[in-house]
Design an enzyme around this catalytic site. Sequence first.
Site, short mmCIF file in Angstrom:
data_model
loop_
_atom_site.label_atom_id
_atom_site.label_comp_id
_atom_site.label_asym_id
_atom_site.label_seq_id
_atom_site.Cartn_x
_atom_site.Cartn_y
_atom_site.Cartn_z
CB CYS A 179 -0.90 0.00 1.24
SG CYS A 179 -2.04 1.40 1.35
CE1 TYR A 206 -8.93 4.42 2.01
CE2 TYR A 206 -6.62 4.78 2.52
CZ TYR A 206 -7.62 4.60 1.59
OH TYR A 206 -7.33 4.60 0.25
#
Length: 421
Positions: free
Chosen positions: A164, A244
């Site tokens: 990621c 997030y």
Amino acid sequence: MKLAVVGGGSTYTPELIDGFARLRDTLPIEELVLVDPAADRLELVSGLARRIFAKQDHAGKITTTTDIDAGVADADAVLLQLRVGGQAARNQDETWPLECGCVGQETTGAGGLAKALRTVPVVLDIAERVRRTNPDAWIIDFTNPVGIVTRALLQAGHKAVGLCNVAIGFQRKFARLLEVEPGQVHLDHVGLNHLSWELGVRLGGPDGENVLPKLLAEHGDAIADDLRMDRRIVDRLGVVPSYYLRYFYAHDEVVRELGTKPSRAAEVAAMEKELLEMYGDPALDEKPELLAKRGGAFYSEAAVDLAASLLGDGGSPVQVVNTYNNGALPFLPDDAVIEVQARVGRDGATPLAVPALDPLYAGLIANVTAYEDLALEAALRGGRDRVFKALLAHPLIGQFDYAEGLTDRLIAHNREHLAWA
């Protein structure tokens, strides 16, 4: 060295190509194969890719194919960056959960589960093709939801590591604020994919001085703005959460906001159309500035670093990746997939020891891990009841009526991608 990129027709790909060209001494690629079922996109993206290589005097050969088996044959590593259903499916993931008062997002909540259900079977099929064609190849997964997809790959016995760009994005941001080279910044990055916190920012290495308090004191407003969070959250926590975490720490606020504007998928679809038009310009020989707004910043640097470490001695010995827990977080099973600093080499990734976590973080990690267990079970075995249980377990849902309504909507919107529905 031969690398294959499955999903090579993505508008992300020129970011990857630019990194391969600039960092060719770290990862000397002789052949790069772009694999994608969309031949028209492949033609546009590969044309720009070859021009980028040529401009930067990279001698590597770039080829394309719509045939997965042919593309991954003899590859030393296979990068997965695919999106099952494209932006149209993403748009649904980001909208129908709002009908139940729940956040609509492509990697977490009900939308994230929908993406996992569509994606896991496809990725496992690709991985089996890689194993039949070249069992020694490493699979690097950039396909979301990375944690669930990587666990599916590892559980099936594949040589896989998840990647990621959140951690490298923070590293680069903090390096700019501190006015140091990125390599001087080491993150105490802990959590799951898209559910992580920077508990420390150290200069010089894992044992270096923790300058996170200084960063928050001097640049707290800028950091909070980038996260799109109230600074009070960052100050109260004393750490930097992934952006997030906004879906968890400000869920209702985000739901109200999402209901008043076009989905991110709609924005990205328009951006992709413009990017593909740019890629078709034979005079363009570098990644356009617009690509930075598409997402995936620094993905190429992270991918090069990881591939170089897995295939040789060119990459950093310690990197933030997604891999099996294996005791790093003692409150999770060993086969949970976590996102932490790990030692990476030819044998794969081994998580570094993590200090005992505050229950504030450990509790949410454990909760989302339980959801991911159920999500993977639903992706592998199907069935309405398994989908319902995964939704009920998710901390952003957690209510019977919500889970019932979301289950019906998820299946209705994804029936064409679910073999069991």
